[in-house]
Design an enzyme around this catalytic site. Structure first.
Site, PDB file in Angstrom:
ATOM      1  CE1 TYR A 105      -3.852   2.389   0.867  1.00 49.37           C
ATOM      2  CE2 TYR A 105      -1.958   3.567   1.950  1.00 49.37           C
ATOM      3  CZ  TYR A 105      -3.145   3.445   1.692  1.00 49.37           C
ATOM      4  OH  TYR A 105      -3.859   4.896   1.760  1.00 49.37           O
ATOM      5  CD  GLU A 193      -5.996   4.206  -0.954  1.00 48.22           C
ATOM      6  OE1 GLU A 193      -6.122   4.547   0.135  1.00 48.22           O
ATOM      7  OE2 GLU A 193      -6.919   3.655  -1.664  1.00 48.22           O
TER       8      GLU A 193
END
Ligand code: GDP
Ligand code: MN
Length: 397
Positions: A105, A193
């Site tokens: 991530y 993101e």
């Protein structure tokens, strides 16, 4: 403003981030043709992904793999028209499927408490970061960019080491992290993101395998207040997925934020709107919205504001608090009376108008003969009355 994945990937590509090729299709036939070309080009499988602004598409069945054009067409047929958390899928993204070894991530977010941009990374990628934050907060590493110098190479390297990336991945990760930060700055984003940022296995023509980092998913939100500087991004807005009330408010130039209370507020000026909400709360009521009708409110804008307020079925009473300066009281009063005529749903309204043409406003409201309109001379009186009405009134839907 949230961007769809395919738009977000375009912004990342502009910073030279590694992203597998992709196409967007609106029909199963288009999806099939895109799949055909990737499969003919050497891909073993393709991935087909619903393009909706809600997260967790994978879990909802909106991300699927296919090995043949037939299967791709079937899968696209299934996903197009599917309902994901209240949104109907009208587009899919098709890409050669990555052979994922590990998922990470990586995100840049605006950290308001430290007033800096923060790089967030986790070796527990692929799943939603809120779950990681809840179950294993230590697995999320955070680094703040310098407000003037930006995100520095050594900080990106620290993040790579924190995620236990090694070898050639470190250099590539640094480039990706810096590119993510640049995407944030160049577009005035408040979130960029990449989840998953994946270590992907690739087989070369000679049969040897190598691994590389690839951005497989992208989520970007742009600061609405900065959109005036980015007309090209405004074009990416997906009206179909936005709340129609927000769309209408923006078109009319009204600042409107829905809240959970029962008292609709129509106020001019952001400061007065906040004060009005504070007074309602202090008197024991709950505001249903923040609404700044803006300067020089004409009757048309008053009517539009009324529609926004009444679109919320929880509203039991409305407080109109106008300080007449450039906005003229009589103009607002006319707008209110006209708007009442256009609305199907009538809820009691307490009006306090002071300043320019206030007496005329009071006369117009009195002459309207509408039993649901009360005028108040002071703000305290107006607030006390509207809270009393909202507490007594039954919920009308
Ligand atoms: P999200 O669920 O909305 O976040 O959609 P993602 O694009 O992140 O996809 C969800 C999951 O599907 C990923 O975490 C991967 O496990 C899987 N996935 C996505 N793209 C690929 C791909 O190209 N190949 C493979 N094998 N899996 C993928
Ligand atoms: Mn994802």
């Amino acid at each position: 403003m949230k961007l769809q994945e395919f738009h977000a990937k375009r912004l990342l590509l502009a910073q030279s981030l590694p992203i597998p090729a992709y196409d967007v299709a609106e029909t199963a036939d288009e999806a099939r043709r895109a799949a055909e070309s990737y499969l003919a080009g050497g891909a073993e499988r393709v991935v087909i992904k619903a393009q909706v602004l809600v997260g967790g598409r994978g879990k909802a069945g909106g991300v699927k793999l296919a090995s043949t054009p037939d299967e791709a067409e079937q899968v696209a047929t299934q996903i197009l028209g599917m309902d994901i958390k209240g949104t109907t899928v009208s587009r899919v993204l098709i890409a050669p499927a990555a052979d994922i070894a590990r998922e990470y991530y990586l995100a840049c977010v605006l950290d308001r408490s430290s007033r800096r941009i923060m790089l967030m990374g986790s070796a527990e990628g692929g799943v939603e970061i809120e779950d990681v934050a809840a179950n294993n907060p230590a697995a999320i590493k955070k680094i703040h960019a310098h407000p003037h110098l930006g995100l520095l190479d050594y900080q990106a390297r620290q993040m790579a080491f924190a995620l236990s990336l090694g070898g050639p991945h470190v250099r590539d990760f640094v480039a990706i992290a810096l590119g993510t930060y640049r995407t944030m700055i160049d577009n005035d984003a408040d979130l960029v993101e990449i989840n998953p940022l994946a270590v992907v296995r690739e087989v070369a023509a000679d049969g040897s395998t190598r691994e590389s980092l690839q951005c497989l998913d992208a989520k970007i939100t742009i600061d609405d207040s900065a959109l005036a500087r980015h007309p090209e991004l405004e074009l990416m807005r997906d009206l179909a997925e936005e709340d129609p009330v927000d769309v209408a408010a923006r078109e009319q130039g009204i600042s409107f934020i829905r809240l959970d209370g029962t008292i609709g507020c129509m106020v001019n000026g952001a400061g007065l709107a906040m004060t009005t909400m504070d007074l309602i709360k202090r008197a024991g009521g709950q505001p249903a919205n923040f609404l700044d009708i803006g300067g020089g409110a004409k009757s048309e804008r008053v009517a539009a504001a009324m529609s926004l307020i009444l679109a919320d079925a929880h509203v039991r009473a409305i407080l109109v608090n106008i300080f007449g300066g450039i906005a003229r009281g009589d103009e607002v009063a006319h707008g209110l009376v006209e708007a009442r005529g256009q609305q199907e749903r009538h809820v009691p309204m307490v009006v306090r108008i002071v300043g320019t043409n206030a007496e005329e406003a009071a006369r117009i409201l009195a002459e309207s003969g509408d039993p649901d309109i009360q005028t108040a001379a002071t703000l305290d009186d107006a607030v006390a009355r509207v809270v009393a009405i909202a507490s007594a009134a039954p919920v009308s839907a």
